[in-house]
Design an enzyme around this catalytic site. Structure first.
Site, short mmCIF file in Angstrom:
data_model
loop_
_atom_site.label_atom_id
_atom_site.label_comp_id
_atom_site.label_asym_id
_atom_site.label_seq_id
_atom_site.Cartn_x
_atom_site.Cartn_y
_atom_site.Cartn_z
N SER A 23 0.82 -1.22 0.00
CA SER A 23 0.00 0.00 0.00
C SER A 23 0.84 1.26 0.00
O SER A 23 0.30 2.37 0.03
CB SER A 23 -0.92 0.01 1.22
OG SER A 23 -0.16 -0.06 2.42
N ASN A 110 -2.37 -2.54 13.04
CA ASN A 110 -3.82 -2.38 12.96
C ASN A 110 -4.30 -1.12 13.67
O ASN A 110 -5.10 -0.35 13.14
CB ASN A 110 -4.53 -3.60 13.55
CG ASN A 110 -4.28 -4.86 12.75
OD1 ASN A 110 -3.65 -4.83 11.69
ND2 ASN A 110 -4.75 -6.00 13.25
N THR A 155 -39.28 26.45 -11.20
CA THR A 155 -39.57 25.08 -10.81
C THR A 155 -39.71 24.30 -12.11
O THR A 155 -40.22 24.83 -13.10
CB THR A 155 -40.87 24.96 -9.99
OG1 THR A 155 -41.98 25.39 -10.78
CG2 THR A 155 -40.80 25.80 -8.72
N HIS A 156 -39.22 23.06 -12.11
CA HIS A 156 -39.22 22.24 -13.34
C HIS A 156 -38.44 22.93 -14.46
O HIS A 156 -38.67 22.64 -15.64
CB HIS A 156 -40.64 21.94 -13.81
CG HIS A 156 -41.53 21.39 -12.75
ND1 HIS A 156 -41.53 20.06 -12.38
CD2 HIS A 156 -42.45 22.00 -11.95
CE1 HIS A 156 -42.41 19.87 -11.41
NE2 HIS A 156 -42.97 21.03 -11.12
N SER A 277 -11.84 26.98 -26.88
CA SER A 277 -11.94 25.84 -27.78
C SER A 277 -10.74 25.82 -28.72
O SER A 277 -10.25 26.86 -29.15
CB SER A 277 -13.24 25.93 -28.59
OG SER A 277 -13.22 25.03 -29.68
N LYS A 283 -15.51 30.66 -28.42
CA LYS A 283 -16.01 29.94 -27.26
C LYS A 283 -15.34 30.40 -25.96
O LYS A 283 -14.15 30.69 -25.91
CB LYS A 283 -15.78 28.44 -27.41
CG LYS A 283 -16.58 27.77 -28.50
CD LYS A 283 -18.06 27.78 -28.23
CE LYS A 283 -18.46 26.92 -27.05
NZ LYS A 283 -18.13 25.49 -27.23
N ASN A 285 -15.73 28.60 -22.31
CA ASN A 285 -16.39 27.45 -21.68
C ASN A 285 -16.24 27.47 -20.15
O ASN A 285 -15.14 27.68 -19.64
CB ASN A 285 -15.78 26.15 -22.22
CG ASN A 285 -15.96 26.01 -23.72
OD1 ASN A 285 -16.98 26.42 -24.27
ND2 ASN A 285 -14.98 25.44 -24.39
N GLU A 290 -18.22 22.71 -15.01
CA GLU A 290 -18.56 21.44 -15.64
C GLU A 290 -17.79 20.29 -15.01
O GLU A 290 -18.33 19.19 -14.79
CB GLU A 290 -18.27 21.51 -17.14
CG GLU A 290 -19.20 22.45 -17.89
CD GLU A 290 -18.83 22.62 -19.35
OE1 GLU A 290 -19.59 23.26 -20.08
OE2 GLU A 290 -17.76 22.11 -19.76
N TYR A 317 -9.70 -6.81 12.30
CA TYR A 317 -9.09 -6.25 11.11
C TYR A 317 -9.02 -7.30 10.01
O TYR A 317 -8.79 -8.48 10.26
CB TYR A 317 -7.68 -5.72 11.41
CG TYR A 317 -7.03 -5.09 10.19
CD1 TYR A 317 -7.30 -3.78 9.85
CD2 TYR A 317 -6.18 -5.83 9.38
CE1 TYR A 317 -6.74 -3.21 8.72
CE2 TYR A 317 -5.60 -5.27 8.25
CZ TYR A 317 -5.89 -3.96 7.92
OH TYR A 317 -5.33 -3.40 6.80
N GLN A 322 -7.53 -2.28 3.67
CA GLN A 322 -6.53 -1.49 2.96
C GLN A 322 -7.19 -0.65 1.88
O GLN A 322 -6.65 0.39 1.47
CB GLN A 322 -5.48 -2.43 2.35
CG GLN A 322 -4.34 -1.73 1.65
CD GLN A 322 -3.23 -2.69 1.30
OE1 GLN A 322 -2.58 -3.25 2.18
NE2 GLN A 322 -3.02 -2.91 0.01
N LYS A 325 -8.37 3.63 1.93
CA LYS A 325 -7.55 4.85 1.86
C LYS A 325 -7.62 5.60 0.54
O LYS A 325 -7.73 6.82 0.51
CB LYS A 325 -6.09 4.51 2.18
CG LYS A 325 -5.89 3.97 3.57
CD LYS A 325 -4.47 3.49 3.79
CE LYS A 325 -4.40 2.66 5.04
NZ LYS A 325 -5.20 1.42 4.95
#
Length: 467
Positions: A23, A110, A155-156, A277, A283, A285, A290, A317, A322, A325
């Site tokens: 690890s 541990n 709304t919607h 772009s 453009k 962006n 995003e 354990y 492992q 993490k």
């Protein structure tokens, strides 16, 4: 090279097993926390008379040398030493000799790794509270600057009722306040010490767990040694809170993307937070928004991943743990990156008040107020609703908006209309008519900003206490 645990084995570990089970590639991020925990542990071993004082001082000096070398980038971590704990212990022994082997007295990897993660998340939780606090401040500042800016409320994703832009921004301040509250509350579970639980059953040495907790600034220790080494609730809780933070950031990101489009043109994001772009030179962006929206999914995935790892594990354990993490590290990095960008992006955002006003003037979002007007004249709401529905249909057919109608046209639909209807329909009147706690009226939003300022100060105080 021989393993620190190799006494029971007659063969070298297969190199593919070493690569697969190691690890160190990712838990090297816990190096400082590991040494911080070890310094407190060995200090306790000396206090309790388990390790001679001279050896304790030698080990502490060696640990600090190893830490300095790690910070300077002078330490090479080895897969053959598996994890950050064994790597540091191996370097310590190289630094001070066999006496370094006394460091691991009375503990196991541990309880050691659990301690490292508690220390790591404790620091990250405080950092994230600070970053959310900064984002709230940016939103509040924009709200203060736009107390007279009216936009369509939706709304919607359909025009619903006019609201103050400040009111809309303050909704996100409320969301992030809940996120801060969750982080503060989770801190209570994070700030508990597992060290001293050993592998699972405690230790035969007369250690003082509460002394170590005091040294490391923990509020207490785990009550049960099995629970101490197998608990990952505090990480799950953090990942769940992080997922909600990303949900809120993603919702705000979506609105920034929409608002900055030509179709809405409500805001303009600063050039520093946009990209262009490679083929279309016109453009601009909103890539930060995003990408934050897109990265939300990986944080959700980290939460579900850990829950899936834990769901069938027997006590105590297991090597499966492992896997706790990488998702945690990734979530922290994702959140920190997003929040560090969001506060200045909001602070530098330009608001197109003229376009917002134009949008409000060219819709039927004030229709509800006509119904309320007729109800005030004694007409039942359901009948008023039907009258206004027909009035709106007439406007659509005639290419008009409600404020374009003459009084005669209004009275075609109800004799209850009079000249006061034109005041009722003004966007400012519509907004300020909602003068209830939590509503969009200017006075209510001003009070909401004031209350939010008080909460900001509480968070500032909390951050100072946990610095």
């Amino acid at each position: 090279m021989s393993k620190l645990w190799g006494g029971r084995f007659t063969k070298q570990t297969n190199h593919l097993v070493e690569e697969y089970t190691a690890s160190i590639h990712f838990d090297k991020a816990l190096a400082e926390e590991d040494i911080q925990g070890s310094l407190a542990h060995v200090t306790m071993l000396g206090k309790c008379g388990i390790v001679p004082t001279e050896d304790v001082e030698t080990i502490k000096a060696g640990l600090n040398k190893v830490l300095d070398k790690i910070r300077a980038g002078q330490v090479e971590f080895s897969v053959s030493d598996e994890d950050i704990h064994m790597n540091i212990e191996k370097h310590l022994i190289e630094e001070v000799g066999p006496v370094g082997g006394k460091l691991h007295t009375g503990r196991s990897r541990n309880d050691q790794v659990a301690t490292d993660m508690h220390l790591y998340l404790r620091n990250r939780a405080v950092e994230l509270v600070g970053l959310l606090h900064a984002l709230q401040q940016s939103l509040i500042n924009q709200a203060k600057n736009n107390l007279d800016t009216i936009i369509p409320g939706y709304t919607h994703l359909q025009r619903a009722q006019p609201i103050l832009f400040a009111h809309h921004l303050m909704a996100y301040v409320s969301m992030f306040e809940r996120d801060i509250d969750r982080l503060k509350d989770s801190y209570k579970r994070i700030n508990v010490l597992p060290l001293g639980a050993g592998a699972l059953a405690g230790t035969t040495f007369p250690i003082d767990r509460h002394f170590v907790a005091e040294q490391l600034g923990f509020d207490g220790v785990y009550e049960n040694s099995l629970d101490a080494v197998s608990d990952r609730d505090f990480i799950v809780e953090f990942l769940a809170g992080a997922s909600l933070i990303m949900t809120h950031l993603s919702r705000l990101s979506e609105e920034l993307v929409l608002w900055s489009s030509t179709e809405f043109n409500f805001i303009e994001l600063d050039d520093a937070f946009c990209t262009g772009s490679s083929i279309m030179p016109q453009k601009k962006n909103p890539d930060v928004a995003e990408l934050v929206r897109g990265k939300t999914g990986r944080v959700y995935g980290n939460l579900i991943g850990l829950l899936t790892v834990l769901k069938s594990l027997p006590l105590a354990y297991n090597k499966d743990m492992q896997e706790d993490k990488e998702g945690m590290f990734d979530t922290v990095a994702t959140l920190e990156g997003a929040l560090q960008l969001f506060a200045p992006m909001i602070a530098t955002m330009k608001v197109n008040t003229g376009r917002m006003r134009e949008a409000v003037n060219k819709d039927f979002s004030n229709a509800t107020d006509i119904a309320d007007f007729l109800v005030g004249k004694g007409l039942p709401f359901r009948q008023a609703h039907e009258v206004i529905g027909k009035t709106v249909l007439y406007c659509i057919q005639e290419g008009k908006y409600l404020l374009d109608l003459s009084l005669d046209e209004f009275q075609q639909f109800s004799p209850l209309f009079d000249d006061t209807i034109y005041h009722v329909l003004q966007p400012e009147t519509v907004v300020n008519a909602r003068n209830v706690y939590g509503g969009t009226a200017t006075v209510q939003v001003e009070q909401a900003i004031e209350r939010a300022g008080s909460k900001l100060q509480h968070t500032t105080n909390w951050l100072e206490q946990h610095a």
